[in-house]
Design an enzyme around this catalytic site. Sequence first.
Site, PDB file in Angstrom:
ATOM      1  N   PRO A 196       0.792  -1.235   0.000  1.00 33.65           N
ATOM      2  CA  PRO A 196       0.000   0.000   0.000  1.00 33.65           C
ATOM      3  C   PRO A 196       0.823   1.283   0.000  1.00 33.65           C
ATOM      4  O   PRO A 196       0.281   2.349  -0.268  1.00 33.65           O
ATOM      5  CB  PRO A 196      -0.831  -0.107   1.282  1.00 33.65           C
ATOM      6  CG  PRO A 196      -0.139  -1.107   2.130  1.00 33.65           C
ATOM      7  CD  PRO A 196       0.549  -2.046   1.205  1.00 33.65           C
ATOM      8  N   PHE A 197       2.122   1.170   0.294  1.00 31.37           N
ATOM      9  CA  PHE A 197       2.957   2.374   0.323  1.00 31.37           C
ATOM     10  C   PHE A 197       4.228   2.135  -0.488  1.00 31.37           C
ATOM     11  O   PHE A 197       5.344   2.408  -0.034  1.00 31.37           O
ATOM     12  CB  PHE A 197       3.256   2.789   1.770  1.00 31.37           C
ATOM     13  CG  PHE A 197       2.002   3.080   2.547  1.00 31.37           C
ATOM     14  CD1 PHE A 197       1.331   4.288   2.381  1.00 31.37           C
ATOM     15  CD2 PHE A 197       1.459   2.131   3.404  1.00 31.37           C
ATOM     16  CE1 PHE A 197       0.145   4.542   3.061  1.00 31.37           C
ATOM     17  CE2 PHE A 197       0.282   2.385   4.096  1.00 31.37           C
ATOM     18  CZ  PHE A 197      -0.370   3.596   3.915  1.00 31.37           C
ATOM     19  N   GLU A 214       3.715   0.200   5.489  1.00 31.04           N
ATOM     20  CA  GLU A 214       3.369   0.994   6.668  1.00 31.04           C
ATOM     21  C   GLU A 214       3.369   2.502   6.412  1.00 31.04           C
ATOM     22  O   GLU A 214       4.289   3.035   5.796  1.00 31.04           O
ATOM     23  CB  GLU A 214       4.363   0.693   7.799  1.00 31.04           C
ATOM     24  CG  GLU A 214       4.041   1.402   9.108  1.00 31.04           C
ATOM     25  CD  GLU A 214       4.911   0.951  10.268  1.00 31.04           C
ATOM     26  OE1 GLU A 214       4.702   1.458  11.391  1.00 31.04           O
ATOM     27  OE2 GLU A 214       5.797   0.098  10.075  1.00 31.04           O
ATOM     28  N   LYS A 230       2.750  -3.389  14.231  1.00 29.98           N
ATOM     29  CA  LYS A 230       3.482  -4.316  15.091  1.00 29.98           C
ATOM     30  C   LYS A 230       2.661  -5.582  15.151  1.00 29.98           C
ATOM     31  O   LYS A 230       1.534  -5.573  15.643  1.00 29.98           O
ATOM     32  CB  LYS A 230       3.691  -3.742  16.508  1.00 29.98           C
ATOM     33  CG  LYS A 230       4.944  -2.914  16.635  1.00 29.98           C
ATOM     34  CD  LYS A 230       6.184  -3.787  16.622  1.00 29.98           C
ATOM     35  CE  LYS A 230       7.439  -2.996  16.292  1.00 29.98           C
ATOM     36  NZ  LYS A 230       7.700  -2.869  14.863  1.00 29.98           N
TER      37      LYS A 230
END
Length: 412
Positions: A196-197, A214, A230
Amino acid sequence: MYSHSFSKAQDLIRLLRWADLKFEHFALFEGNGSDLPEGSFDSLFFAGNKKIDAISALSFEKGADRVGIIGYDFKNHIENLQSKNPEFFPLPELCFFEPEISFRITENGIWSKKPVPDQTLNEILNFPIPEEGNTSCEIYLQITREEYLQRIKKIQHEILEGNTYEANFCQAFYGKFESWDPISAFLKLNQLSPMPFAGLFKAGRQWLVSASPERYLKKIGDRLIAQPIKGTIRRGKTPEEDEINQKLLLASEKERAENLMITDLTRNDLSRVSKTGSVKVEELFGIYPLPGVFQMISTVSSELRPKIALKEIIHATFPMGSMTGAPKISTMNIIEREESFRRGWFSGAFGWIDELGDFDFSVVIRSIIADLDTKKLYFGVGSAITIDASAEQEYEECALKAQAILELLRGN
C-alpha cells in the site's frame, strides 16, 4: 486539473525512463489499490531538478510542493543522539526536491495540476522502452544467525535492567553489482509484493526502491493520522489456513502487547502537537491481509493545535515508534549499540508535502537503497524484541519480511 490519455502498464515505463533521462530527481508513489483504513498512497509522480537545502526541507512554503526522504539519522538533530555505526555509503539525512512536473496516475490517464506542453507529453508517450535491466546481484548478510541471536539476548538483558520495554532490532543485507537497474527493480518488486505504500525515488545516482506496508504519518487539514504496524504472521497457502493464521495473530498476547506499547507511544507523540483530548485510537489491533503476510495495524488520529509548524510535527513524532521501540530515546541508544550498520534512509520516512502543507509519508521498510556510483545496495529487516520474544522466531520473522526482496535480487 488537466487530463491526458494514458495506458498505465506501458506508458508508466515510458514516463519513468523519460524522467530518468531528463531529471536529477523524481518520485513515484503507488498504493496498489490497497483497502486500508485512511487509504493507501495515492498514485502520484513528481520530477524536478531543484534540490531543496536541508534547512528549508521541513519549513512550510505556501504554494510549493516538496517530495523526499527523512533519513533515520535525522533523529540526531531532534534529540541528543549519535550514529556511529559503519555506513554502506553516505546518504543525506534530508533529501527533498521541488517538482517541476507532477501527475496523478489512473488506469485511464494522467492528471496534472498545471498545463503540460504537448511536446513534453509527446516525448513521454513516444519514449522508447528499453530492454529490462539487470535486477540481480550478489547478496550478503551483515551478521550471522549466531550473532543475531546473541544480540537479542543482550537486548533482553536491557529489558530486565529496565532500560527498554521493547526495541526494534534490525539487521542488514547488502549487495555489490556492476550494473543494476532500479526502475526495472521497482517494477518487478511491485509485481512480487504490491504494497500500500510502494515507491520509487531517484536523487541523482542514489535510489530508493520501496515495497513498504506501513504509513508513518498523514496530514489532512488539521487532522493527523499515524498507523503503526506491530505484529506479523505468514499468509496461508489456502483460504482455510489464511483464516487460521489471521486468528492466531489476533489472539497472540505477545503481538498485542508489542502493538499496544507502540500505539501508546504514538498517542504520546501526537499529543505533543495536538489539541488536548483530541488524540484517539480509531482502531486497535486491526488485522489486514498484505502480500505474503498479515499485519497488525493500529490507527491513531488527532487534531493539530493552531499554528503548529511542519518541523514541530516531525520533531514530535520522528522516528516512528514502530522502528525504535519504547521508551524512544533510551531504546535508540540501545539500538545504536547493538546494530552493526548505520540505517541511513532505512526506517526513515518517504513522502510528499503539498502546497497547503498536507502530507503523506511511509515508513522506509521492505525497501532497497542503492548507490549506482559505489555500485552497492542494502536493505534492512527488523522486528520488535520484548522480554517474551523468542530469538529464533524473531529471526524467522525477519526472513519472512526479506523474502520478496531476496527473490528479486537473487533472480529467483
